[in-house]
Design a protein around this motif. Sequence first.
Motif, PDB file in Angstrom:
ATOM      1  N   VAL A 147       0.843  -1.185   0.000  1.00 49.85           N
ATOM      2  CA  VAL A 147       0.000   0.000   0.000  1.00 49.85           C
ATOM      3  C   VAL A 147       0.882   1.239   0.000  1.00 49.85           C
ATOM      4  CG1 VAL A 147      -0.251   0.278   2.503  1.00 49.85           C
ATOM      5  CG2 VAL A 147      -2.093   1.008   1.000  1.00 49.85           C
ATOM      6  N   SER A 148       0.435   2.258  -0.732  1.00 47.33           N
ATOM      7  CA  SER A 148       1.115   3.553  -0.775  1.00 47.33           C
ATOM      8  C   SER A 148       0.176   4.572  -0.147  1.00 47.33           C
ATOM      9  CB  SER A 148       1.447   3.938  -2.226  1.00 47.33           C
ATOM     10  OG  SER A 148       2.052   5.209  -2.277  1.00 47.33           O
ATOM     11  N   LEU A 149       0.553   5.065   1.021  1.00 46.64           N
ATOM     12  CA  LEU A 149      -0.334   5.866   1.864  1.00 46.64           C
ATOM     13  C   LEU A 149      -0.033   7.360   1.702  1.00 46.64           C
ATOM     14  CD1 LEU A 149      -2.546   5.070   3.929  1.00 46.64           C
ATOM     15  CD2 LEU A 149      -0.797   5.238   5.713  1.00 46.64           C
ATOM     16  N   GLY A 150      -1.064   8.141   1.411  1.00 46.75           N
ATOM     17  CA  GLY A 150      -0.882   9.578   1.185  1.00 46.75           C
ATOM     18  C   GLY A 150      -0.927  10.385   2.468  1.00 46.75           C
ATOM     19  N   LEU A 151       0.054  10.193   3.351  1.00 51.41           N
ATOM     20  CA  LEU A 151       0.092  10.989   4.587  1.00 51.41           C
ATOM     21  C   LEU A 151       0.296  12.465   4.275  1.00 51.41           C
ATOM     22  CD1 LEU A 151       2.190   8.880   7.142  1.00 51.41           C
ATOM     23  CD2 LEU A 151      -0.287   8.992   6.869  1.00 51.41           C
ATOM     24  N   GLN A 152       1.274  12.787   3.417  1.00 55.08           N
ATOM     25  CA  GLN A 152       1.610  14.126   2.920  1.00 55.08           C
ATOM     26  C   GLN A 152       2.273  15.036   3.950  1.00 55.08           C
ATOM     27  OE1 GLN A 152       1.628  13.617   0.092  1.00 55.08           O
ATOM     28  NE2 GLN A 152      -0.234  12.715  -0.714  1.00 55.08           N
ATOM     29  N   SER A 153       1.949  14.924   5.220  1.00 55.97           N
ATOM     30  CA  SER A 153       2.630  15.725   6.240  1.00 55.97           C
ATOM     31  C   SER A 153       2.367  15.120   7.617  1.00 55.97           C
ATOM     32  CB  SER A 153       2.151  17.173   6.216  1.00 55.97           C
ATOM     33  OG  SER A 153       2.844  17.944   7.192  1.00 55.97           O
ATOM     34  N   LEU A 154       3.272  15.419   8.548  1.00 55.60           N
ATOM     35  CA  LEU A 154       3.085  15.043   9.950  1.00 55.60           C
ATOM     36  C   LEU A 154       2.856  16.287  10.801  1.00 55.60           C
ATOM     37  CD1 LEU A 154       5.858  12.292  10.252  1.00 55.60           C
ATOM     38  CD2 LEU A 154       3.425  12.018   9.689  1.00 55.60           C
ATOM     39  N   ASP A 155       2.273  17.292  10.181  1.00 55.47           N
ATOM     40  CA  ASP A 155       1.974  18.558  10.854  1.00 55.47           C
ATOM     41  C   ASP A 155       0.541  18.939  10.499  1.00 55.47           C
ATOM     42  OD1 ASP A 155       3.139  21.242  12.146  1.00 55.47           O
ATOM     43  OD2 ASP A 155       1.924  21.787  10.411  1.00 55.47           O
ATOM     44  N   ASP A 156      -0.292  19.149  11.506  1.00 56.59           N
ATOM     45  CA  ASP A 156      -1.712  19.423  11.248  1.00 56.59           C
ATOM     46  C   ASP A 156      -1.932  20.721  10.478  1.00 56.59           C
ATOM     47  OD1 ASP A 156      -3.106  17.175  12.260  1.00 56.59           O
ATOM     48  OD2 ASP A 156      -2.739  17.856  14.316  1.00 56.59           O
ATOM     49  N   ASP A 157      -1.148  21.767  10.785  1.00 54.59           N
ATOM     50  CA  ASP A 157      -1.293  23.025  10.045  1.00 54.59           C
ATOM     51  C   ASP A 157      -0.957  22.827   8.569  1.00 54.59           C
ATOM     52  OD1 ASP A 157      -2.092  24.430  12.287  1.00 54.59           O
ATOM     53  OD2 ASP A 157      -0.068  25.142  12.762  1.00 54.59           O
ATOM     54  N   ALA A 158       0.089  22.061   8.302  1.00 52.70           N
ATOM     55  CA  ALA A 158       0.470  21.794   6.921  1.00 52.70           C
ATOM     56  C   ALA A 158      -0.603  20.992   6.198  1.00 52.70           C
ATOM     57  CB  ALA A 158       1.807  21.063   6.873  1.00 52.70           C
ATOM     58  N   LEU A 159      -1.206  20.043   6.885  1.00 51.01           N
ATOM     59  CA  LEU A 159      -2.273  19.249   6.267  1.00 51.01           C
ATOM     60  C   LEU A 159      -3.467  20.127   5.897  1.00 51.01           C
ATOM     61  CD1 LEU A 159      -2.144  16.020   8.463  1.00 51.01           C
ATOM     62  CD2 LEU A 159      -1.565  16.195   6.035  1.00 51.01           C
ATOM     63  N   ARG A 160      -3.799  21.070   6.751  1.00 56.82           N
ATOM     64  CA  ARG A 160      -4.891  21.991   6.417  1.00 56.82           C
ATOM     65  C   ARG A 160      -4.514  22.847   5.219  1.00 56.82           C
ATOM     66  NH1 ARG A 160      -5.736  21.705  12.077  1.00 56.82           N
ATOM     67  NH2 ARG A 160      -4.137  23.265  12.512  1.00 56.82           N
ATOM     68  N   PHE A 161      -3.279  23.329   5.183  1.00 58.20           N
ATOM     69  CA  PHE A 161      -2.799  24.125   4.045  1.00 58.20           C
ATOM     70  C   PHE A 161      -2.881  23.326   2.745  1.00 58.20           C
ATOM     71  CE2 PHE A 161       0.991  24.866   1.345  1.00 58.20           C
ATOM     72  CZ  PHE A 161       0.684  26.134   0.874  1.00 58.20           C
ATOM     73  N   LEU A 162      -2.567  22.032   2.820  1.00 57.28           N
ATOM     74  CA  LEU A 162      -2.574  21.165   1.636  1.00 57.28           C
ATOM     75  C   LEU A 162      -3.970  20.664   1.278  1.00 57.28           C
ATOM     76  CD1 LEU A 162       0.629  19.087   2.462  1.00 57.28           C
ATOM     77  CD2 LEU A 162       0.397  20.749   0.593  1.00 57.28           C
ATOM     78  N   GLY A 163      -4.967  21.045   2.058  1.00 53.18           N
ATOM     79  CA  GLY A 163      -6.336  20.669   1.745  1.00 53.18           C
ATOM     80  C   GLY A 163      -6.674  19.229   2.060  1.00 53.18           C
ATOM     81  N   ARG A 164      -5.900  18.605   2.952  1.00 58.35           N
ATOM     82  CA  ARG A 164      -6.134  17.202   3.272  1.00 58.35           C
ATOM     83  C   ARG A 164      -7.278  17.063   4.292  1.00 58.35           C
ATOM     84  NH1 ARG A 164      -4.625  14.035  -0.311  1.00 58.35           N
ATOM     85  NH2 ARG A 164      -4.110  12.339   1.113  1.00 58.35           N
ATOM     86  N   ALA A 165      -8.024  15.980   4.173  1.00 54.55           N
ATOM     87  CA  ALA A 165      -9.186  15.790   5.038  1.00 54.55           C
ATOM     88  C   ALA A 165      -8.832  15.115   6.358  1.00 54.55           C
ATOM     89  CB  ALA A 165     -10.240  14.960   4.300  1.00 54.55           C
ATOM     90  N   HIS A 166      -7.629  14.547   6.474  1.00 55.93           N
ATOM     91  CA  HIS A 166      -7.244  13.834   7.685  1.00 55.93           C
ATOM     92  C   HIS A 166      -6.304  14.693   8.533  1.00 55.93           C
ATOM     93  CE1 HIS A 166      -3.766  13.049   5.052  1.00 55.93           C
ATOM     94  NE2 HIS A 166      -3.070  12.890   6.171  1.00 55.93           N
TER      95      HIS A 166
END
Length: 408
Positions: A147-166
């Motif tokens: 499996v290839s998991l799209g974590l994209q960041s380990l920082d919640d602020d960065a995840l919001r900036f990147l538009g991620r739902a998790h």
Amino acid sequence: MDSFVPSEVEGRFSNSVPAPVDFARNERAEEDALALYIHWPFCVSKCPYCDFNSHVRTSVDQALWQEALLADLAYEARMEPDRKVGSIFFGGGTPSLMPPETVARLIEAAERHWGFAPDIEITLEANPSSVEAARFADLAAAGVNRVSLGLQSLDDDALRFLGRAHGVTEGLAALETAQGEFRRVSFDLIYALPEQSEAQWQAQLARALSFGTGHLSLYQLTIEPGTRFAALAAKGALPVTDPDHAAALYELTQAMTDAAGLPAYEISNHARPGEESRHNLAYWRYQNYLGIGPGAHGRRGGCATQRHRKPENWLSALQRNGHGVVDEVPIDSDSAAVEALLMGLRLREGIESDRIEWLGNAPFDTLVDTRVVGRLIDQGLMDRQQGRLRVTAAGMLLLDAILAEIVR
């Protein structure tokens, strides 16, 4: 393989399939197993940095899509019938939104059509939401082993900036579940975000390396045309990372992953030896691969294939023709040599000069400016030994410029 359209795709997608076209074949690539790419185009939402062929729909007719993908697969089996499949990659979009039953039926159909090479790699891209992680056991039972998991960041602020739902907590819970269900796991991180410091990225990457995952895909944020980020950048509403700072972050990334035993085998992909993505290596090594589903590309039988991009257009083409192909173009020797060179030099292993000559049906120095190559070797940006040309670690920072210089 089946010599006819199998019963599972009879009905609205059962148009007859034409006989294979007899293009010149790549004999060296024929020695290798096929790579099969299956595109699932749907996402819950569109991320602002994403330029992939992904679409948001209020509903998806799952039975219809299963039938359609099986029909597109059957067409490719007629066109390329005589080789084993060595890897399958479910990409997107968000393939973890596919029902596990659909994944299972596609894997079963691929094995029936072609047969599988020993120790086949079957990868599925997944979002780290708790809803999708709950399907991991069923996906593993369906035959997915990586499996290839799209974590994209380990920082919640960065995840919001990147538009991620998790969020980070949900993402790490999904990673733990994945590492319990699948033999091999990879995850993605995006770095060089606006105002991200070296210390911030160093801490985040150190944490990522502590999880013991065997493969990481580490991408610098790029502003792609047509994305929401591109529109913001054009208005001056999105700061762009300074290239020198981005280069420093890249060098830090290489040093940390090397020290952790996950060296870069491709410019953005890192793995423990033996855990490289075999499917993606097939692309970069210029081997044949098949692509089905909306927008999927393929390379088989001396021909480049492309499917209709928009899901509705792809479905309409299947109803008319029994496949989703919009374009099949013979690949001439010059194009093959250049494409193999451009992709192969992304790899740490580089390319074999005699293979480029063979693909291009011409001497190496008529395809590549060897005078420029010599200068780059003197500068420590390239290396050539025993017939293999590669870009050095220092040269990878300048890869785009190097490729533009050396191709005649």
